[in-house]
Design an enzyme around this catalytic site. Structure first.
Site, mmCIF file in Angstrom:
data_model
loop_
_atom_site.group_PDB
_atom_site.id
_atom_site.type_symbol
_atom_site.label_atom_id
_atom_site.label_comp_id
_atom_site.label_asym_id
_atom_site.label_seq_id
_atom_site.Cartn_x
_atom_site.Cartn_y
_atom_site.Cartn_z
ATOM 1 N N ASP A 193 0.849 -1.196 0.000
ATOM 2 C CA ASP A 193 0.000 0.000 0.000
ATOM 3 C C ASP A 193 0.887 1.249 0.000
ATOM 4 O O ASP A 193 0.676 2.188 0.755
ATOM 5 C CB ASP A 193 -0.917 -0.039 1.235
ATOM 6 C CG ASP A 193 -2.128 0.869 1.087
ATOM 7 O OD1 ASP A 193 -2.308 1.458 0.002
ATOM 8 O OD2 ASP A 193 -2.891 0.998 2.064
ATOM 9 N N ARG A 197 -0.283 8.956 0.973
ATOM 10 C CA ARG A 197 -1.086 9.047 2.209
ATOM 11 C C ARG A 197 -0.526 8.166 3.321
ATOM 12 O O ARG A 197 -0.841 8.373 4.489
ATOM 13 C CB ARG A 197 -2.551 8.666 1.921
ATOM 14 C CG ARG A 197 -2.723 7.231 1.487
ATOM 15 C CD ARG A 197 -4.134 6.809 1.109
ATOM 16 N NE ARG A 197 -4.102 5.454 0.582
ATOM 17 C CZ ARG A 197 -3.823 5.148 -0.678
ATOM 18 N NH1 ARG A 197 -3.611 6.104 -1.556
ATOM 19 N NH2 ARG A 197 -3.762 3.882 -1.074
#
Ligand code: ADP
Length: 354
Positions: A193, A197
């Site tokens: 991931d 962010r």
């Protein structure tokens, strides 16, 4: 493990109203296979080696919420009696709410165990966990600069005032993240991931260091070198290569693709990748060879590096060691990079509302 990941992403989808996530960061996965204001003095983290992994609850003072993640809330707090420190240590506390599923608990422990194995200046430092009958806390190094995506968005121009960062500064942040990824690559971890962010900054000021965080999806692939994902889960399609979203195959080269997207996010000062395209449209576009355009702010060299990270065949993508070296070289190549981003240099695109 695949059920753990599905839990994480199902929760994430419900979390999409949170400003941390773009509305279409995640999409159902059917085939195959988480800013703080400046408050604490600076600590020398390298000296805090002996922290016991299970921390008694009475050593922790929880003060205020600083973020929201997939599991629950993240708080600013103080940790007392840390070896060699005279005053309590400011920390980030990820809390698992008392009412949560067994799966969330396992996921939480998976992240804690993984994090406890990782030690690198560009990986958010794990301090320990604290357990009582009502709640579970995961204690982390406090990253006062908030997440990378919000930071670069704050660097967009405000009228005629030059941005607070230069291209050199942006490259510094990318080099930090690349070094953290290189460490994961060497230790055969796939983050899965990698996105702006999920990177946090030590501070917003000039000494900022970017570190990789949010290890909820990370896998250790020591024996196999790849991870095959089965079943239904929510995945961040815009940060994934075709072999991951089509076949569910993840290797360290999956993270390389995600890193290319981080470069694009940083050089567009936080745009959402593939503007205007849904996740399904992105899958079709990318599978047919479509790629993100060159951000106006970045050099041809930097864009070539991005494109190499997005090569169709995983084996044609560079590894993180090459990426770090290349970025350091790009940074050395031009003194002009130290100039701040100004109105003449900034693309109109960065100022469009997103
Ligand atoms: P989750 O893994 O549940 O999605 P995150 O790790 O993404 O949660 O954390 C959510 C938010 O909490 C982050 O975007 C950030 O604002 C804040 N946060 C998380 N960890 C830290 C930290 N170590 N220091 C400061 N803020 C943090």
């Amino acid at each position: 493990n695949s059920t753990l990941s599905s839990t994480l992403f199902s929760v994430r989808k419900n979390d999409c109203t949170d400003t941390c996530y773009d509305n279409d960061t995640v999409t159902p996965f059917l085939s195959g296979s988480g800013g703080v204001s400046s408050i604490s003095p600076l600590y020398d983290w390298s000296q805090i080696n002996d922290i016991i992994h299970i921390i008694p609850r009475n050593k922790i003072t929880v003060q205020r919420m600083i973020g929201k993640g997939a599991f629950g809330e993240v708080y600013y707090g103080l940790l007392a009696d840390v070896a060699r420190l005279q005053t309590p240590l400011p920390v980030a506390i990820k809390m698992l709410p008392s009412l949560c599923s067994e799966q969330s608990k396992s996921e939480f422990f998976v992240e804690a165990v993984l994090l406890s194995k990782l030690r690198h200046p560009n990986i958010v430092k794990f301090l320990g966990i604290s357990i009582d009958e009502n709640s579970l806390y995961l204690l982390l190094e406090l990253m006062e600069g908030g997440d990378l995506k919000s930071f670069v968005r704050e660097c967009r121009l405000n009228g005629d005032v030059p941005s607070k960062v230069s291209i050199y500064d942006l490259l510094n942040l990318c080099i930090d993240v690349a070094k953290g990824c290189e460490y994961l690559e060497q230790n055969r971890f796939i983050h899965r991931d990698i996105a702006a962010r999920n990177c946090l900054l030590s501070e917003k000021g000039p000494n900022r260091v970017a570190k990789i965080a949010d290890f909820g999806m990370t896998k250790n692939v020591f024996r196999t070198n790849y991870y095959r994902k089965n079943g239904k889960a929510m995945v961040p399609v815009k940060w994934m290569p075709p072999e991951a979203f089509h076949d569910g195959v993840f290797t360290t080269k999956t993270d390389v693709w995600g890193f290319g997207i981080i470069l694009w996010e940083v050089f567009t000062l936080g745009r959402i990748p593939y503007p205007g395209k849904s996740n399904n449209e992105v899958m079709t576009f990318v599978a047919k060879g479509g790629r993100l355009d060159k951000p106006d702010q970045c050099s041809q060299e930097t864009y070539s590096l991005m494109c190499n990270c997005w090569m169709n065949k995983p084996e044609d993508r560079p590894n993180f060691r090459n990426i770090t070296e290349e970025l350091i070289q790009i940074q050395k190549n031009s003194d002009l990079l130290k100039e701040r981003i100004t109105n003449e240099k900034i693309s109109r695109d960065y100022n469009v509302a997103e």
